[in-house]
Scaffold this motif. Structure first.
Motif, short mmCIF file in Angstrom:
data_model
loop_
_atom_site.label_atom_id
_atom_site.label_comp_id
_atom_site.label_asym_id
_atom_site.label_seq_id
_atom_site.Cartn_x
_atom_site.Cartn_y
_atom_site.Cartn_z
N GLN A 178 0.83 -1.20 0.00
CA GLN A 178 0.00 0.00 0.00
C GLN A 178 0.87 1.25 0.00
OE1 GLN A 178 -3.24 -0.24 -0.50
NE2 GLN A 178 -3.35 1.98 -0.67
N GLY A 179 1.96 1.20 0.76
CA GLY A 179 2.89 2.32 0.77
C GLY A 179 3.53 2.53 -0.59
N LEU A 180 3.81 1.44 -1.30
CA LEU A 180 4.37 1.52 -2.65
C LEU A 180 3.40 2.23 -3.59
CD1 LEU A 180 6.58 0.48 -4.74
CD2 LEU A 180 4.97 -1.39 -5.17
N ILE A 181 2.14 1.85 -3.55
CA ILE A 181 1.14 2.44 -4.44
C ILE A 181 0.98 3.93 -4.15
CG2 ILE A 181 -1.31 2.43 -5.04
CD1 ILE A 181 -1.26 -0.61 -4.45
N ILE A 182 0.93 4.27 -2.87
CA ILE A 182 0.78 5.69 -2.48
C ILE A 182 1.97 6.50 -2.97
CG2 ILE A 182 0.76 7.27 -0.51
CD1 ILE A 182 -0.87 5.12 0.99
N GLY A 189 3.33 8.75 -10.73
CA GLY A 189 3.36 7.46 -11.40
C GLY A 189 1.99 7.06 -11.91
N VAL A 190 1.97 6.43 -13.09
CA VAL A 190 0.73 5.97 -13.71
C VAL A 190 0.82 4.47 -13.92
CG1 VAL A 190 -0.78 6.14 -15.72
CG2 VAL A 190 0.42 8.18 -14.87
N ALA A 191 -0.19 3.73 -13.46
CA ALA A 191 -0.19 2.29 -13.66
C ALA A 191 -0.10 1.99 -15.15
CB ALA A 191 -1.45 1.68 -13.07
N ALA A 192 0.77 1.05 -15.50
CA ALA A 192 1.04 0.78 -16.91
C ALA A 192 1.10 -0.71 -17.18
CB ALA A 192 2.36 1.45 -17.32
N TYR A 200 3.20 -5.10 -9.98
CA TYR A 200 2.91 -3.67 -10.18
C TYR A 200 3.86 -3.12 -11.23
CZ TYR A 200 0.71 -4.41 -5.62
OH TYR A 200 -0.04 -4.90 -4.60
N ILE A 201 3.30 -2.36 -12.16
CA ILE A 201 4.11 -1.65 -13.15
C ILE A 201 3.64 -0.20 -13.17
CG2 ILE A 201 4.85 -1.45 -15.55
CD1 ILE A 201 4.22 -4.40 -15.93
N TYR A 202 4.58 0.72 -12.93
CA TYR A 202 4.25 2.14 -12.95
C TYR A 202 5.20 2.87 -13.89
CZ TYR A 202 0.79 2.11 -9.20
OH TYR A 202 -0.34 1.91 -8.45
N GLN A 203 4.65 3.85 -14.59
CA GLN A 203 5.46 4.70 -15.47
C GLN A 203 5.58 6.08 -14.85
OE1 GLN A 203 4.15 4.97 -19.58
NE2 GLN A 203 5.10 6.99 -19.83
N PHE A 204 6.83 6.58 -14.83
CA PHE A 204 7.12 7.91 -14.30
C PHE A 204 7.80 8.75 -15.39
CE2 PHE A 204 7.28 4.84 -10.89
CZ PHE A 204 6.57 5.43 -9.86
N GLY A 205 7.65 10.06 -15.28
CA GLY A 205 8.34 10.95 -16.20
C GLY A 205 9.58 11.54 -15.56
N LEU A 206 10.75 10.97 -15.87
CA LEU A 206 11.98 11.60 -15.37
C LEU A 206 12.09 12.99 -15.98
CD1 LEU A 206 14.56 8.66 -15.56
CD2 LEU A 206 13.19 9.42 -13.61
#
Length: 257
Positions: A178-182, A189-192, A200-206
């Protein structure tokens, strides 16, 4: 180097992280370490001051940031903003490029880089953003996910990267999904979905055209949690790979704190 060595304890204690005082002195003269990194120099009085200034890593980074700033100030702001996925506006009669780095907003003006309407003094932020602006990669994302080791001259970084980046995330959120998702959502981050199968797969914009993909596998009865970080194979068109490696590690430091 000899002058620096004379100021050190000459005990090869290793407390600075280098095996010998000679190795430490060599790194100082090459701007890879700061003389203050030796605890015995940092804690003594002014009698240990060097007879002449020695360039430190911070001096080096500051010099590079100002050199890149001079180049970035001269680009066509409208064209550059389109190339790098940033915004373009004219405010108070001044052209500005707006963009986010690790979900944090910045503005490039003719006067330099600004953060919260204040001139940015962080050399690394300036180096990374200015390099990104001046390169204007213009290459489309390939949708090919690769690890840092895919890029040229990064083989020596791979083990350190796994230890300093991927393992930190896995350890921090080993039993805290839950801490990871938050935290993912807090950093934009957007679930991808993609080439990997993970819990879990999340996309971030560096940066606008440099996505980072985080794959996370939960712990089970046999294995601890694990994490892998991926980049699009087009990243090297947009930023120097050394700067990219630092940017990813910086993301991780922010993510786990």
């Amino acid at each position: 180097m000899i002058e620096i060595y004379k100021k050190l304890p000459k005990t090869n204690c290793g407390e600075c992280g280098d095996a010998t005082c000679t190795a430490f002195a060599l790194k100082v003269i090459n701007s890879q370490r700061r003389i203050q990194d030796c605890p015995y120099v940092a804690n003594k009085d002014s009698k240990l001051a060097l007879n002449k200034p020695v360039a430190t890593m911070d001096d080096n980074y500051s010099r590079v940031s100002y050199e890149l700033e001079a180049v970035a100030k001269c680009v066509n702001f409208k064209d550059a903003s389109a190339a790098i996925g940033g915004g373009y506006e004219i405010k108070d009669g001044e052209e500005r490029i707006t963009l986010k780095m690790i979900n944090k907003p910045y503005e490039i003006r003719r006067k330099g880089l600004y953060e919260n309407d204040t001139y940015c003094i962080d050399s690394w932020s300036k180096i990374i953003i200015y390099d990104y602006v001046r390169r204007q990669g213009r290459r489309s994302l390939t949708a090919e996910w690769v690890t840092l080791g895919y890029f040229t001259n990064t083989a020596s970084h791979v083990k350190a990267f796994q230890r300093n980046a991927e393992e930190k995330i896995a350890t921090k959120f080993n039993d805290n999904k839950q801490g990871l998702i938050i935290r993912c959502k807090e950093l934009g981050g957007v679930a991808a979905q993609g080439q990997m199968r993970a819990d879990y797969i999340y996309q971030f914009g560096l940066l606008p055209r440099i996505p980072l993909y985080m794959c996370f596998w939960e712990a089970d009865d046999e294995f601890s949690a694990s994490c892998k970080l991926f980049l699009d194979s087009s990243a090297e068109d947009y930023i120097d790979i050394e700067y990219l490696a630092y940017l990813v590690e910086r993301f991780v430091e922010i993510f786990v704190h």
